[in-house]
Design a protein around this motif. Sequence first.
Motif, PDB file in Angstrom:
ATOM      1  N   MET A 115       0.837  -1.198   0.000  1.00  0.00           N
ATOM      2  CA  MET A 115       0.000   0.000   0.000  1.00  0.00           C
ATOM      3  C   MET A 115       0.871   1.247   0.000  1.00  0.00           C
ATOM      4  SD  MET A 115      -2.964   1.154   2.729  1.00  0.00           S
ATOM      5  CE  MET A 115      -1.867   0.931   4.130  1.00  0.00           C
ATOM      6  N   GLN A 116       0.516   2.196  -0.850  1.00  0.00           N
ATOM      7  CA  GLN A 116       1.152   3.509  -0.849  1.00  0.00           C
ATOM      8  C   GLN A 116       0.585   4.296   0.334  1.00  0.00           C
ATOM      9  OE1 GLN A 116       3.488   4.804  -2.825  1.00  0.00           O
ATOM     10  NE2 GLN A 116       3.370   6.961  -2.232  1.00  0.00           N
ATOM     11  N   ILE A 117       1.455   4.953   1.110  1.00  0.00           N
ATOM     12  CA  ILE A 117       0.981   5.600   2.341  1.00  0.00           C
ATOM     13  C   ILE A 117       1.065   7.126   2.301  1.00  0.00           C
ATOM     14  CG2 ILE A 117       1.385   3.592   3.798  1.00  0.00           C
ATOM     15  CD1 ILE A 117       3.954   4.984   4.782  1.00  0.00           C
ATOM     16  N   GLU A 118       1.416   7.691   1.157  1.00  0.00           N
ATOM     17  CA  GLU A 118       1.330   9.148   0.999  1.00  0.00           C
ATOM     18  C   GLU A 118       1.147   9.478  -0.477  1.00  0.00           C
ATOM     19  OE1 GLU A 118       5.803  10.886   0.710  1.00  0.00           O
ATOM     20  OE2 GLU A 118       5.207  10.204   2.709  1.00  0.00           O
ATOM     21  N   ASN A 119       0.621  10.643  -0.732  1.00  0.00           N
ATOM     22  CA  ASN A 119       0.392  11.049  -2.125  1.00  0.00           C
ATOM     23  C   ASN A 119       1.722  11.288  -2.839  1.00  0.00           C
ATOM     24  OD1 ASN A 119      -2.386  10.989  -1.745  1.00  0.00           O
ATOM     25  ND2 ASN A 119      -2.500  13.157  -1.203  1.00  0.00           N
ATOM     26  N   ASP A 120       1.846  10.720  -4.034  1.00  0.00           N
ATOM     27  CA  ASP A 120       3.045  10.914  -4.853  1.00  0.00           C
ATOM     28  C   ASP A 120       2.574  11.269  -6.261  1.00  0.00           C
ATOM     29  OD1 ASP A 120       5.314  10.652  -6.471  1.00  0.00           O
ATOM     30  OD2 ASP A 120       6.202   9.129  -5.161  1.00  0.00           O
ATOM     31  N   TYR A 121       2.545  12.566  -6.555  1.00  0.00           N
ATOM     32  CA  TYR A 121       2.008  13.030  -7.833  1.00  0.00           C
ATOM     33  C   TYR A 121       2.939  12.707  -8.986  1.00  0.00           C
ATOM     34  CZ  TYR A 121      -1.349  15.436  -4.908  1.00  0.00           C
ATOM     35  OH  TYR A 121      -2.334  15.711  -3.988  1.00  0.00           O
ATOM     36  N   ASP A 122       4.238  12.608  -8.721  1.00  0.00           N
ATOM     37  CA  ASP A 122       5.189  12.262  -9.777  1.00  0.00           C
ATOM     38  C   ASP A 122       4.968  10.830 -10.270  1.00  0.00           C
ATOM     39  OD1 ASP A 122       6.405  14.756  -9.673  1.00  0.00           O
ATOM     40  OD2 ASP A 122       7.858  14.128  -8.146  1.00  0.00           O
ATOM     41  N   ARG A 123       4.704   9.918  -9.326  1.00  0.00           N
ATOM     42  CA  ARG A 123       4.478   8.517  -9.709  1.00  0.00           C
ATOM     43  C   ARG A 123       3.002   8.230  -9.997  1.00  0.00           C
ATOM     44  NH1 ARG A 123       8.417   7.614  -5.455  1.00  0.00           N
ATOM     45  NH2 ARG A 123      10.341   6.777  -6.352  1.00  0.00           N
ATOM     46  N   ASP A 124       2.139   9.192  -9.691  1.00  0.00           N
ATOM     47  CA  ASP A 124       0.700   9.027  -9.885  1.00  0.00           C
ATOM     48  C   ASP A 124       0.145   7.884  -9.037  1.00  0.00           C
ATOM     49  OD1 ASP A 124      -1.726   9.846 -10.972  1.00  0.00           O
ATOM     50  OD2 ASP A 124      -1.611   8.410 -12.612  1.00  0.00           O
ATOM     51  N   VAL A 125       0.630   7.797  -7.785  1.00  0.00           N
ATOM     52  CA  VAL A 125       0.077   6.873  -6.795  1.00  0.00           C
ATOM     53  C   VAL A 125      -0.238   7.683  -5.540  1.00  0.00           C
ATOM     54  CG1 VAL A 125       1.092   4.719  -7.609  1.00  0.00           C
ATOM     55  CG2 VAL A 125       2.440   6.204  -6.129  1.00  0.00           C
ATOM     56  N   PHE A 126      -1.288   7.252  -4.826  1.00  0.00           N
ATOM     57  CA  PHE A 126      -1.805   8.099  -3.766  1.00  0.00           C
ATOM     58  C   PHE A 126      -2.065   7.311  -2.489  1.00  0.00           C
ATOM     59  CE2 PHE A 126      -2.823   9.844  -7.898  1.00  0.00           C
ATOM     60  CZ  PHE A 126      -2.313  11.135  -7.782  1.00  0.00           C
ATOM     61  N   ASN A 127      -2.146   8.034  -1.414  1.00  0.00           N
ATOM     62  CA  ASN A 127      -2.331   7.446  -0.092  1.00  0.00           C
ATOM     63  C   ASN A 127      -3.502   6.458  -0.084  1.00  0.00           C
ATOM     64  OD1 ASN A 127      -2.159   6.987   2.668  1.00  0.00           O
ATOM     65  ND2 ASN A 127      -3.307   8.831   3.202  1.00  0.00           N
ATOM     66  N   GLY A 149      -2.710  -2.366 -13.136  1.00  0.00           N
ATOM     67  CA  GLY A 149      -2.145  -2.677 -14.434  1.00  0.00           C
ATOM     68  C   GLY A 149      -1.008  -1.780 -14.872  1.00  0.00           C
ATOM     69  N   ARG A 150      -0.587  -0.856 -14.016  1.00  0.00           N
ATOM     70  CA  ARG A 150       0.484   0.091 -14.346  1.00  0.00           C
ATOM     71  C   ARG A 150       1.693  -0.170 -13.458  1.00  0.00           C
ATOM     72  NH1 ARG A 150       1.496   5.121 -12.376  1.00  0.00           N
ATOM     73  NH2 ARG A 150      -0.312   4.914 -11.026  1.00  0.00           N
ATOM     74  N   GLU A 151       2.887  -0.182 -14.054  1.00  0.00           N
ATOM     75  CA  GLU A 151       4.105  -0.430 -13.297  1.00  0.00           C
ATOM     76  C   GLU A 151       4.678   0.870 -12.736  1.00  0.00           C
ATOM     77  OE1 GLU A 151       7.025  -2.741 -15.328  1.00  0.00           O
ATOM     78  OE2 GLU A 151       5.655  -4.451 -15.641  1.00  0.00           O
ATOM     79  N   VAL A 152       5.070   0.813 -11.457  1.00  0.00           N
ATOM     80  CA  VAL A 152       5.637   1.985 -10.786  1.00  0.00           C
ATOM     81  C   VAL A 152       6.973   1.580 -10.163  1.00  0.00           C
ATOM     82  CG1 VAL A 152       5.294   3.741  -9.010  1.00  0.00           C
ATOM     83  CG2 VAL A 152       3.323   2.859 -10.278  1.00  0.00           C
ATOM     84  N   ASP A 153       8.033   2.354 -10.464  1.00  0.00           N
ATOM     85  CA  ASP A 153       9.366   2.063  -9.948  1.00  0.00           C
ATOM     86  C   ASP A 153       9.620   2.799  -8.634  1.00  0.00           C
ATOM     87  OD1 ASP A 153       9.678   0.653 -12.267  1.00  0.00           O
ATOM     88  OD2 ASP A 153      11.126   2.033 -13.182  1.00  0.00           O
ATOM     89  N   GLU A 158      13.597   5.013  -1.442  1.00  0.00           N
ATOM     90  CA  GLU A 158      12.312   5.708  -1.347  1.00  0.00           C
ATOM     91  C   GLU A 158      11.176   4.769  -0.965  1.00  0.00           C
ATOM     92  OE1 GLU A 158      11.637   8.018  -4.893  1.00  0.00           O
ATOM     93  OE2 GLU A 158      13.732   8.665  -4.991  1.00  0.00           O
ATOM     94  N   LEU A 159      11.524   3.612  -0.393  1.00  0.00           N
ATOM     95  CA  LEU A 159      10.499   2.634  -0.026  1.00  0.00           C
ATOM     96  C   LEU A 159       9.821   2.940   1.307  1.00  0.00           C
ATOM     97  CD1 LEU A 159      12.142  -0.701  -1.228  1.00  0.00           C
ATOM     98  CD2 LEU A 159      10.070   0.384  -2.108  1.00  0.00           C
ATOM     99  N   ASP A 160      10.138   4.092   1.889  1.00  0.00           N
ATOM    100  CA  ASP A 160       9.449   4.484   3.122  1.00  0.00           C
ATOM    101  C   ASP A 160       8.017   4.928   2.851  1.00  0.00           C
ATOM    102  OD1 ASP A 160      10.524   6.648   1.730  1.00  0.00           O
ATOM    103  OD2 ASP A 160      10.684   7.895   3.524  1.00  0.00           O
ATOM    104  N   THR A 161       7.644   5.046   1.569  1.00  0.00           N
ATOM    105  CA  THR A 161       6.264   5.419   1.233  1.00  0.00           C
ATOM    106  C   THR A 161       5.417   4.193   0.894  1.00  0.00           C
ATOM    107  OG1 THR A 161       6.754   5.731  -1.129  1.00  0.00           O
ATOM    108  CG2 THR A 161       7.039   7.633   0.325  1.00  0.00           C
ATOM    109  N   LEU A 162       5.991   2.996   1.065  1.00  0.00           N
ATOM    110  CA  LEU A 162       5.301   1.759   0.726  1.00  0.00           C
ATOM    111  C   LEU A 162       5.310   0.832   1.938  1.00  0.00           C
ATOM    112  CD1 LEU A 162       4.113   1.025  -2.089  1.00  0.00           C
ATOM    113  CD2 LEU A 162       6.131  -0.408  -2.448  1.00  0.00           C
TER     114      LEU A 162
END
Length: 244
Positions: A115-127, A149-153, A158-162
Amino acid sequence: MFRQAAESRIVVNAHRINRGEMPEWPKRGEDSDFWFVDATDPEDGAAKVVELVRSRIPHRYGLDSIRDIQVLCPMQRGALGARSLNADLQKALNPNPSVRIEKFGAIFAPGDKVMQIENDYDRDVFNGDLGTVLRIDETEGLLIAGFDGREVDYPFGELDTLLPAYAMTIHKSQGSEYPAVVITLATQHYTMLARNLVYTAVTRGKRLVVIVGQRRAMAIAVKAGAGRRRWTKLQEWMKPRRGD
């Protein structure tokens, strides 16, 4: 709540909890979408959560352990908390990964639910977004996760947001729904037991709700109203001082 099955016990019991009434439990042999599994202690409860997610629910309802079932906990701490249950479920559901890494106190491996735990507009993944670890490139220092269906690197630094997401707090689940939820509810969660918290957890389940723990904890939560009074010094600090 808009559901096709108006007779759903999930709906009935959600309304009962919201009114401060105990849920209605199914009788022996009765088919139901709402169950309570008694646990003698937190360790017994944790073992039953793993059994439910790994085998019992998938076998009976045809649901996928990782994709369809979400474990919800009142808090992070304790044997029935999200942190400990994540470790237990990770070992049970993803026991022999090809590679694993440990970063920021969390272990990640291909196949893990995250789970993503904060908004990340650059990666387009959100809390609150849920995904799956697809692969880990140790040479490049990257974890690649899949979200819808989308891959995110993610560079390792930077894995403290996951976070692993086999289990999560009820608070983190707000606004989401899952085919099945397994909810932990024990007296060790006393400070968090409140009617609105249990109502939120129960209404996350679309097809199945299973509560694991102690019925006394459910009774405490249902009687606790919207929440426990928090004692702080805020009121004292806000009082005008002499001469102000």
